[in-house]
Motif scaffolding. Sequence first.
Motif, PDB file in Angstrom:
ATOM      1  N   HIS A  79      30.730  10.397  77.796  1.00 39.50           N
ATOM      2  CA  HIS A  79      30.903  11.463  78.805  1.00 39.50           C
ATOM      3  C   HIS A  79      31.612  12.670  78.191  1.00 39.50           C
ATOM      4  O   HIS A  79      32.814  12.634  77.964  1.00 39.50           O
ATOM      5  CB  HIS A  79      31.701  10.928  79.991  1.00 39.50           C
ATOM      6  N   HIS A  81      31.456  17.164  78.252  1.00 40.82           N
ATOM      7  CA  HIS A  81      30.860  18.426  78.685  1.00 40.82           C
ATOM      8  C   HIS A  81      30.864  19.362  77.476  1.00 40.82           C
ATOM      9  O   HIS A  81      31.893  19.987  77.167  1.00 40.82           O
ATOM     10  CB  HIS A  81      31.668  19.050  79.821  1.00 40.82           C
ATOM     11  N   HIS A 239      29.534  11.907  88.003  1.00 42.17           N
ATOM     12  CA  HIS A 239      30.942  11.531  88.168  1.00 42.17           C
ATOM     13  C   HIS A 239      31.095  10.678  89.411  1.00 42.17           C
ATOM     14  O   HIS A 239      30.347  10.840  90.375  1.00 42.17           O
ATOM     15  CB  HIS A 239      31.807  12.788  88.329  1.00 42.17           C
ATOM     16  N   HIS A 278      34.575   8.137  85.114  1.00 43.68           N
ATOM     17  CA  HIS A 278      35.913   8.021  85.738  1.00 43.68           C
ATOM     18  C   HIS A 278      36.135   6.734  86.519  1.00 43.68           C
ATOM     19  O   HIS A 278      36.912   5.897  86.089  1.00 43.68           O
ATOM     20  CB  HIS A 278      36.252   9.267  86.573  1.00 43.68           C
ATOM     21  N   ASP A 329      35.415  13.262  78.017  1.00 40.59           N
ATOM     22  CA  ASP A 329      35.394  14.197  79.137  1.00 40.59           C
ATOM     23  C   ASP A 329      35.958  15.560  78.755  1.00 40.59           C
ATOM     24  O   ASP A 329      36.656  16.192  79.552  1.00 40.59           O
ATOM     25  CB  ASP A 329      36.127  13.641  80.365  1.00 40.59           C
TER      26      ASP A 329
HETATM   27 FE    FE Z   1      33.437  15.078  83.423  1.00 40.78          FE
END
Ligand code: FE
Length: 451
Positions: A79, A81, A239, A278, A329
């Motif tokens: 995960h 971005h 998410h 998460h 993340d």
């Molecule tokens: Fe994220």
Amino acid sequence: MRTVYFGTIVHSLALADLQVLPSAAVGVDEDGTIEFLDPNTRSAEASAEKHSWPVGSYSVVSSDPASVSFFFPGFFDTHIHASQYPNVGLFGKTTLLDWLNSYTFPLESSFADLKVADNVYSRVIARTLGNGTTTAAYYATVHTAGTNLLADLALKAGQRAFIGRCCMDANSPDYYCDKTLEDAQKATLEVIEHITKIDPNHDIVCPILTPRFAASCSKELLCWLGKLSTNTNLPVQTHISENMLEVELVKSMHTFADSYAGVYDKCGLLHDQTILAHAVHLTDDERALIAKRGSGIAHCPASNSALTSGETRVKWLLDAGVKVGLGTDVSGGFTPSILHTARQALLVSRHLSMEGDESHKLSIEEVLHLATVGGAEVCGLSNKLGNFLPGKKWDAQLITLDCKNSPVDIFPWELKTHEDLVAKWLFNGDDRNVTKVWVDGKLVAGTAFTS
Ligand code: FE
Ligand code: GUN
């Protein structure tokens, strides 16, 4: 040409089973597939002969016998971005929803400019590869051209990547959203088409359907993506239950389901190719549903601490048979390194156990399992990646603990076992120790690659 990798091999076979083989050989064929793993051999040549590889038909890559080094499987970042990389470390005292509005959406909206996308995406790929991440599940932005460029760049760099164009047609700022359901659909299909054109079998880069989260998508868009996933077999990432305000928001927006996980399930988005990031505040029922559907969790401990989201109960998830991998993340998380993330996972598990329940504690072996085999499971790739068993692909890193400028100080007379060295690496190592990185048998990064 075929290659024999010879020296110390460290890899995970099961959650608490980290195998350390001080004098082993791995034979890799021309297309990067592992043909043999010889757990105990005196030389690369002896192993090659045993497996009927004629002299001259292979090359040898050894970990340096004069240094403290070992081969380790490439990391999985389940995960990340890619577009948020310029913001690492920038979060102040915000929590998820105000962080999205004040830091994240303004940055992501700048990716309408392809020069910005080119600059940031090139750097994040180089940085993560240099940290040993051989597979990454990336979120890009809403922009089609920028997302396509991320796929081009990952393919060119040789990093395995899932490439997700963010879908967000509801509850998002006017300056950064899908204006209509149709816009989101069209852009999603264009990205799939592009990636399939540049990598027809999705061997290195693969599209991944990416409803940003239930709070930024209409029910229609979620269900359209669910159907598309069923029809195309493409994976999904999103998410879930990161922050309590977010959980309440999702409940109030999507009254057709009785839980956050239920929203995804009702829309056909919860299956065994789904990555859920998460999972901090799941209920027992949601855990059971996710286990039943075979979806995986991207555990993002650095982000959950930075954004004050909470502490994911990893052992509680694993106990129910839920797959778990690690995610940086970026930029909720401040580090692009999965080694650092594994360290954070170990510490967060101790914070949980400070509340009185020792069973939350994760060991070194366990967090390194999550970083490799766990990540492969979450990405649906455990049949071909995650460790060095024959039949899998050579996605690997050569770690050198006593390299020039190493952040790890070694006192050889103090270290009794190879396990001690792995512990030193986990707690003090960084990308300076990543000497070489291979994906699919090809050398793609590392300090010895760039210097
Ligand atoms: Fe994220
Ligand atoms: N939820 C929706 N979007 C995001 C994001 O970009 N980062 C994190 N951590 N959570 C999200």
